[in-house]
Design an enzyme around this catalytic site. Sequence first.
Site, PDB file in Angstrom:
ATOM      1  N   ARG A 141      22.687 -86.229 -29.480  1.00  0.00           N
ATOM      2  CA  ARG A 141      22.224 -84.989 -28.843  1.00  0.00           C
ATOM      3  C   ARG A 141      21.972 -83.934 -29.925  1.00  0.00           C
ATOM      4  NH1 ARG A 141      25.846 -82.658 -26.789  1.00  0.00           N
ATOM      5  NH2 ARG A 141      27.594 -84.073 -26.937  1.00  0.00           N
ATOM      6  N   TYR A 180      16.511 -90.252 -27.726  1.00  0.00           N
ATOM      7  CA  TYR A 180      17.946 -90.542 -27.590  1.00  0.00           C
ATOM      8  C   TYR A 180      18.425 -90.190 -26.170  1.00  0.00           C
ATOM      9  CZ  TYR A 180      22.934 -90.081 -27.623  1.00  0.00           C
ATOM     10  OH  TYR A 180      24.243 -90.193 -27.264  1.00  0.00           O
ATOM     11  N   LYS A 205      22.903 -85.177 -18.830  1.00  0.00           N
ATOM     12  CA  LYS A 205      23.410 -83.906 -19.349  1.00  0.00           C
ATOM     13  C   LYS A 205      22.563 -82.749 -18.818  1.00  0.00           C
ATOM     14  CE  LYS A 205      26.509 -86.041 -21.612  1.00  0.00           C
ATOM     15  NZ  LYS A 205      27.897 -85.971 -21.128  1.00  0.00           N
ATOM     16  N   HIS A 235      32.198 -81.932 -16.846  1.00  0.00           N
ATOM     17  CA  HIS A 235      32.124 -83.047 -17.799  1.00  0.00           C
ATOM     18  C   HIS A 235      33.449 -83.806 -17.726  1.00  0.00           C
ATOM     19  CE1 HIS A 235      31.254 -84.259 -22.281  1.00  0.00           C
ATOM     20  NE2 HIS A 235      30.847 -85.180 -21.443  1.00  0.00           N
ATOM     21  N   SER A 260      32.800 -85.181 -25.712  1.00  0.00           N
ATOM     22  CA  SER A 260      32.062 -86.429 -25.942  1.00  0.00           C
ATOM     23  C   SER A 260      32.778 -87.307 -26.971  1.00  0.00           C
ATOM     24  CB  SER A 260      30.668 -86.102 -26.482  1.00  0.00           C
ATOM     25  OG  SER A 260      30.064 -85.138 -25.672  1.00  0.00           O
ATOM     26  N   CYS A 315      35.582 -88.899 -26.888  1.00  0.00           N
ATOM     27  CA  CYS A 315      37.034 -88.728 -27.030  1.00  0.00           C
ATOM     28  C   CYS A 315      37.792 -89.646 -26.066  1.00  0.00           C
ATOM     29  CB  CYS A 315      37.428 -87.281 -26.773  1.00  0.00           C
ATOM     30  SG  CYS A 315      36.973 -86.190 -28.129  1.00  0.00           S
ATOM     31  N   ASP A 318      32.104 -89.889 -16.839  1.00  0.00           N
ATOM     32  CA  ASP A 318      31.533 -88.797 -17.644  1.00  0.00           C
ATOM     33  C   ASP A 318      31.326 -87.497 -16.875  1.00  0.00           C
ATOM     34  OD1 ASP A 318      30.506 -87.912 -20.175  1.00  0.00           O
ATOM     35  OD2 ASP A 318      28.478 -88.090 -19.403  1.00  0.00           O
ATOM     36  N   ARG A 358      25.125 -96.956 -28.394  1.00  0.00           N
ATOM     37  CA  ARG A 358      25.489 -96.821 -26.977  1.00  0.00           C
ATOM     38  C   ARG A 358      25.215 -98.082 -26.174  1.00  0.00           C
ATOM     39  NH1 ARG A 358      27.464 -91.655 -25.028  1.00  0.00           N
ATOM     40  NH2 ARG A 358      27.563 -90.405 -26.902  1.00  0.00           N
ATOM     41  N   GLY A 373      46.049 -98.365 -23.221  1.00  0.00           N
ATOM     42  CA  GLY A 373      46.824 -98.715 -22.033  1.00  0.00           C
ATOM     43  C   GLY A 373      48.107 -97.899 -21.910  1.00  0.00           C
TER      44      GLY A 373
HETATM   45  C1  OXD Z   1      28.031 -87.161 -24.341  1.00  0.00           C
HETATM   46  C2  OXD Z   1      27.719 -88.370 -23.549  1.00  0.00           C
HETATM   47  O1  OXD Z   1      27.428 -86.960 -25.409  1.00  0.00           O
HETATM   48  O2  OXD Z   1      28.339 -88.573 -22.502  1.00  0.00           O
HETATM   49  O3  OXD Z   1      28.892 -86.402 -23.879  1.00  0.00           O
HETATM   50  O4  OXD Z   1      26.819 -89.139 -23.929  1.00  0.00           O
HETATM   51 MN    MN Z   2      29.642 -86.954 -21.975  1.00  0.00          MN
END
Ligand code: OXD
Ligand code: MN
Length: 604
Positions: A86, A216, A225, A245, A267, A269, A294, A385, A510
């Site tokens: 992004r 992208y 988004k 989000h 994003s 994480c 997401d 991705r 887990g």
């Molecule tokens: C982000 C995604 O960049 O979900 O947050 O792709």
């Molecule tokens: Mn995201």
Amino acid sequence: MRDIAPAISPPKGIGDKKPTNQTVLDWVHEVELLTQPENIFWCDGSDRENEFLIEQALQQNVLIKLNEKKVPHSYLHRSNPNDVARVEQFTFICTPTKEEAGPTNNWSEPAEMYLKLQTMLKGAMRGRTMFVIPYIMGPPDSPLTKVGFEITDSKYVVLSMGIMTRMGEVAVKRLGDDRNAEWNRGVHSLLDLDPARRFICHFPQDNAIISVGSGYGGNVLLSKKCLALRIGSYLARKQGWMAEHMLILGVASPEGRKHYVAAAFPSACGKTNFAMLIPPKHFAGWKVTTVGDDIAWMQIRDGRLHAVNPENGYFGVVPGTSYKSNPNAMKSIEHDTLYTNVALTDDGDVWWEGKDGPPPLHAIDWRGNDWTPDSKEKAAHPNSRFATPMRNNPVLDIDVEKGEGVPISAIIFGGRRSDTMPLVFEAFDWNHGVYLGATMASETTAAATGAVGQVRRDPMAMLPFCGYNIGDYFRHWIAIGKRLSNPPLIFNVNWFRKSEDGKFLWPGFGDNMRVLKWIIDRCEKTGGAAESPIGWLPSPHDVDLEELDVEHKCIVEILGVDHEEWQKELDAHKKFFESLGGVVPEVLLKQREQLAKRFAEITK
Ligand code: OXD
Ligand code: MN
């Protein structure tokens, strides 16, 4: 392999199902006159259409077919190496006044931006096919569901939208023929993929998006988004709901009690990993199920927040995904998956850093170059991705299609922080929880272009996605809280705290079930906690740590609050609020003062 490719001519019966809504047809005609494509392809979302487009994409080198035995019905796409994430610096919110976009967004006056984009789009689709994609965001029978149309000159976008949204007939039907119905207009053109002509622009008042110069996903799958978060958050405030989000997961106890939890992490994480978590052996009988990984759209019903996942697929970060980190994601992406920027092995399989097993002796890297384990470059791009349909997920929640959404018992905020933030703590009440979200910070990742690993404030993980003034967004959260008779409890988590010698203190994955279990215990009023200046904190005996191979001193450290670090954190909150230039609501400024006071009191 690039997506800029000549026009295609479909056989009769494919690409010719025009919608009937005259406002849509007028808009498409307008874009056609501007961009001058060779022809128009009206997408209907059928399997036949999908097969035809895949065939064309293979012929035009937009996709590579993967080994049918190893990864059935799956494909690889390589984006332009200058176009892999992004682009927040080129993302604009175009509102009549700068104040509406607020201090965290790039702003442009709408007329000026329309003119600039129209100049770039003039004749941009000459010799190309223009695709018109009808889609809905949200379950077909949900009151929250929105209709969108995306025009694009990219086959990769069409194929990805077919995975990520409910596309075709279902949208045309839902929109109907009402010329004044609400729907989102999205225009995307690759142009010539020149980074100097790359802009992702939102016009909230017009419910419109124009994205140019990128291929992208996060910049061009306009459903995600752009609509579901940026335009979505604007509509949500206007219409009294929330666009966040957040992942949404279900967690059921062995006795069959079930809770739903929504969690906002920035994003890359670990939202997808958390949403598909497999509890450790010790938690036999517990089950985690995924509603979304997401985005959450939430509305108030009977005084409670209820959430739907507006998407129909997952667009997840590939590197690091393995049977160890996320077996359910691995099972999801073993077939019917569209990969972008991973490595290709000599036997037509995909590979990435962190995949199970040894690396291949030779592969083609994400740029299309030869790669061996001795290469200095990564084989897969760090932000490579997968796009995979939700139905592939072995732990998909049973109520994922429920129009009214699932009731949310807890909201979790979390970032990637090496220090300061304990493993978990609970807010004292809703407004304190809003403060936790508003002051959230995280180390930056490869999901956006720019430096990686720098701590930045990312309120509610929405910094790059809030489509209006962040101060008004905070006010909206506070206002929603007032309308909830049964609000979810709010928590903060941090799986990423490190010891002084730089090692992660918590195993994560887990074992995050242990934290989730404490959160559920708190929701059921059975979990223990001690009051601290930052909120309710569990002691080691409040968290089920049985069969966990972590030293006690690490547990004490990760559950603890370091007062010196928190003094710095308090200063950082202050600086952050000041940097927003006076838009922060009084309620949150007071929360900061109270937090400082609580620390001052215990050090007296
Ligand atoms: C982000 C995604 O960049 O979900 O947050 O792709
Ligand atoms: Mn995201």
